[in-house]
Design a protein around this motif. Sequence first.
Motif, mmCIF file in Angstrom:
data_model
loop_
_atom_site.group_PDB
_atom_site.id
_atom_site.type_symbol
_atom_site.label_atom_id
_atom_site.label_comp_id
_atom_site.label_asym_id
_atom_site.label_seq_id
_atom_site.Cartn_x
_atom_site.Cartn_y
_atom_site.Cartn_z
ATOM 1 N N GLY A 14 0.992 -1.217 -0.113
ATOM 2 C CA GLY A 14 -0.089 -0.167 -0.081
ATOM 3 C C GLY A 14 0.832 1.278 -0.025
ATOM 4 O O GLY A 14 2.077 1.388 0.319
ATOM 5 N N LYS A 15 0.299 2.325 -0.269
ATOM 6 C CA LYS A 15 0.906 3.623 -0.195
ATOM 7 C C LYS A 15 1.312 4.075 1.061
ATOM 8 O O LYS A 15 2.421 4.864 1.199
ATOM 9 N N SER A 16 0.709 3.653 1.885
ATOM 10 C CA SER A 16 1.323 3.839 3.623
ATOM 11 C C SER A 16 2.585 3.470 3.634
ATOM 12 O O SER A 16 3.323 3.634 4.701
ATOM 13 N N VAL A 17 3.053 2.122 3.045
ATOM 14 C CA VAL A 17 4.346 1.706 3.048
ATOM 15 C C VAL A 17 5.295 1.924 1.916
ATOM 16 O O VAL A 17 6.436 1.267 1.920
ATOM 17 N N GLY A 18 4.949 2.746 1.255
ATOM 18 C CA GLY A 18 5.581 3.035 -0.097
ATOM 19 C C GLY A 18 5.273 2.411 -1.372
ATOM 20 O O GLY A 18 6.130 2.651 -2.115
ATOM 21 N N GLY A 19 4.357 1.664 -1.248
ATOM 22 C CA GLY A 19 4.201 0.861 -2.426
ATOM 23 C C GLY A 19 3.050 1.720 -3.370
ATOM 24 O O GLY A 19 3.037 2.787 -2.892
ATOM 25 N N ASP A 20 2.862 1.043 -4.456
ATOM 26 C CA ASP A 20 2.140 1.502 -5.490
ATOM 27 C C ASP A 20 0.664 1.092 -5.790
ATOM 28 O O ASP A 20 -0.058 1.183 -6.713
#
Length: 313
Positions: free
Chosen positions: A58-64
């Motif tokens: 997820g975006k919260s962990v730097g993912g897309d």
Amino acid sequence: MLKQVMEILELLDSASVTGERVKNFLRGRGLENIWVEEVKSDKGKTDFIKIFVKGKKGKSVGGDAPTMGIIGRLGGIGARPEMIGYVSDGDGATAALSVALKLADMNSQGDFLEGDVIIATHICPNAPTQPHDPVPFMGSPVDMQTMNKMEVDPQMDAILSIDTTKGNRILNQRGFAITPTVKDGYILKVSDSLLDIMQTVTGKLPVVLPITTQDITPYGNGLYHLNSIMQPCTATSSPVVGVAITAESAVPGCATGASHETDIELAARFVLEVAKSFGKKACKFYDEIEWEKIIKLYGSMEYLKKLGRDKDE
């Protein structure tokens, strides 16, 4: 998910239930990022609750991976003192919170979704009622603009809006139905991805709830609305799809003893499966190429998100 639905129903079927009590219950099952805010008006008060569940990518962990938004839409879970007990209108909140509880239980067993999930709804055990044809509506202690402000999060890349939709003669079948995708004033074609998931989850042919242009305009403009299921689309540019919990006959939102655990479970399980697929980028709410063509051909319809051409919300 029937276990989670029954646990949430038992929690919400109380004259003294609060957002803090729901928050503490979910935290006890492992969810950490939960916010509760009480909002008051001259019609009463309600507790808005927002739950953030992190995904592996997820975006919260730097993912897309894209972020799924799940909104439990309702006037209230109770209409006290006029009605005693949990009302049919509360099923949207129950379904949304059941998804949150199921995600908590999945995480504790080592299963995590790819994308982040944001779940939002509100807890009001004593909401007002209001006249509506063909059956009475549940009112709300806060207006729709406030509700959208509290529940529609800008991080949501797509939204499923779950709402009890039994007070009509438009869809006469028990269970749940989905709406066409709505984006920036356009009612788009029904998502093939969502139809596929619905068919898999129910084991039946999919059911679609028809909506009109009036339904995707804001409350307060004097136009008839089927109910509030599509109101989140007036507060976001992300695609919105309604998940309507339905009945064969017209049932008032303020009716007690009218909720069916199995129908709520079916809708909640569908929403969870969509969240799984959406986080993996395997589920599309709309066709991006066709969207660009629509805008090129016909231009913006975003004025439908306002109270009128010459009015601001």
